[in-house]
Design an enzyme around this catalytic site. Structure first.
Site, short mmCIF file in Angstrom:
data_model
loop_
_atom_site.label_atom_id
_atom_site.label_comp_id
_atom_site.label_asym_id
_atom_site.label_seq_id
_atom_site.Cartn_x
_atom_site.Cartn_y
_atom_site.Cartn_z
N HIS A 122 0.74 -1.07 -0.03
CA HIS A 122 -0.11 0.02 -0.07
C HIS A 122 0.74 1.20 0.01
O HIS A 122 1.93 1.22 0.78
CB HIS A 122 -1.06 -0.06 1.20
CG HIS A 122 -0.41 0.24 2.58
ND1 HIS A 122 -0.59 1.51 2.87
CD2 HIS A 122 -0.18 -0.47 3.60
CE1 HIS A 122 0.12 1.62 4.02
NE2 HIS A 122 0.24 0.25 4.67
N GLU A 168 -5.34 1.93 1.99
CA GLU A 168 -5.18 0.74 2.77
C GLU A 168 -5.45 1.23 4.05
O GLU A 168 -6.18 0.39 5.03
CB GLU A 168 -3.64 0.09 2.76
CG GLU A 168 -3.67 -1.20 3.54
CD GLU A 168 -3.29 -0.82 5.00
OE1 GLU A 168 -2.88 -1.77 5.57
OE2 GLU A 168 -2.78 0.22 5.37
N GLU A 169 -5.00 2.31 4.71
CA GLU A 169 -5.25 2.78 6.18
C GLU A 169 -6.57 2.88 6.73
O GLU A 169 -6.77 2.57 7.48
CB GLU A 169 -4.38 4.14 6.25
CG GLU A 169 -3.02 3.94 6.19
CD GLU A 169 -2.17 3.21 7.00
OE1 GLU A 169 -2.80 2.58 7.91
OE2 GLU A 169 -0.89 2.91 6.92
N HIS A 267 2.17 5.49 12.26
CA HIS A 267 0.81 6.56 12.23
C HIS A 267 0.94 7.72 12.78
O HIS A 267 0.27 8.51 13.26
CB HIS A 267 -0.47 5.89 12.57
CG HIS A 267 -0.90 4.72 11.82
ND1 HIS A 267 -1.95 3.80 12.00
CD2 HIS A 267 -0.33 4.05 10.68
CE1 HIS A 267 -2.04 2.76 11.30
NE2 HIS A 267 -1.12 3.13 10.48
#
Ligand SMILES: [Zn+2]
Length: 302
Positions: A122, A168-169, A267
């Site tokens: 991703h 994706e996240e 993140h």
């Protein structure tokens, strides 16, 4: 099989035509000598991609998240490198949360279209982070591998396809969109999907190799574990899930791949260039290249 192949030799030997026979091993040996060896990469062939993704984040508010210019620029960067190298690329749009995202798909011409080896990562980050380890690192490893395929002018048995997934996240949106649009026949043509999510984590002690519970120990998992074992690098099995291979697993498509594990900066804004260990990133890329070369050259029965 063994019997069938040895029969002509036995017959020829009985007839005393050793001159013809002796030409066969010579030809085989010379073909082997010309076979391309599996390449490896240096840090200088991988890390520039991560520096480029960092620059993209820096000029776009510090992230490369779904629906942002940072993501669009990331896709443009990877696509232009692939286009220059001779891949057939396409952007496959999808919509999520009111914004259009793109999966980037790149096909290397050649190979058996009924046996696709699909390799992906991703390319999006979360909004709070430049996402250089998660997942610039996997994206760069896949890109560097694709560029080695082109540089080597690889002529694979399997068809080689590479993918960089969007969104994706927020929940595997891009890869799920891709898998959801495949027909049953197209799904069956994918022999295996290889996923790379976080390939350059600092302080990596072991590589976490994906074990596909539904399909057992796949040839891909075996190939990764052999590659690392040959270099005395420890591995640990993890299941399919938590990244885009889950989208493939949900559709019954075998998968493997690996991760170097979750970093303290995942993140967060500190998941920047300094959050990637260049030696780990290079080892991950070499592992991917080694396994891809092996799987590209063989078509196993399923
Ligand atoms: Zn990730």
């Amino acid at each position: 099989m063994t019997l069938r192949r040895s029969l002509p030799g036995l017959v020829a030997g009985a007839l005393g035509i050793s001159l013809t026979l002796s030409a066969v091993p010579a030809a085989t040996a010379s073909a082997k000598a010309q076979a391309p060896t599996t390449p490896t990469v240096s840090e200088q062939q991988v890390m520039p991609h991560l520096r480029a993704l960092q620059r993209i984040a820096d000029r776009n508010g510090g992230n490369r998240a779904h629906g942002t210019q940072g993501y669009a620029d990331s896709v443009a960067y990877v696509k232009s490198a692939l286009d220059r190298a001779g891949f057939r690329t396409k952007l496959v749009p999808f919509t999520y949360n009111g914004a259009t995202g793109n999966n980037l798909i790149a096909d290397w011409p050649g190979g058996d279209p009924d046996h696709v080896l699909l390799t992906g990562a991703h390319l999006d980050s979360v909004k709070e982070s430049p996402g250089i380890n998660d997942n610039g690192s996997g994206s760069a490893a896949v890109l560097a591998t694709a560029l080695q395929v082109a540089k080597s002018r690889l002529t694979p048995e399997r068809h080689l396809r590479f993918a960089w997934w969007g969104a994706e996240e927020p929940g595997l949106i891009g890869s799920a969109d891709y898998v959801g649009k495949l027909s049953g026949a197209e799904r069956r043509r994918i022999d295996v999907y290889l996923n790379f999510d976080q390939a350059g984590s600092k302080n990596t002690q072991q590589w976490l190799v994906v074990h596909d519970d539904e399909h057992g120990e796949t040839e891909a998992q075996q190939a990764f574990e052999s590659w690392f074992a040959e270099r005395n690098i420890p591995t640990f099995d993890i299941g399919v899930g938590g990244s885009d291979h889950e989208s493939f697993g949900n559709a019954g498509i075998p998968s493997s791949g690996f991760s170097t594990g979750i970093s303290d900066c995942i993140h967060e804004a500190c998941d920047n260039l300094a959050n990637v260990e260049p030696k780990t990133e290079t080892t991950s890329t070499d592992a991917l290249i080694g396994v891809l070369w092996k799987l590209a050259a063989t078509i196993a029965r399923r």
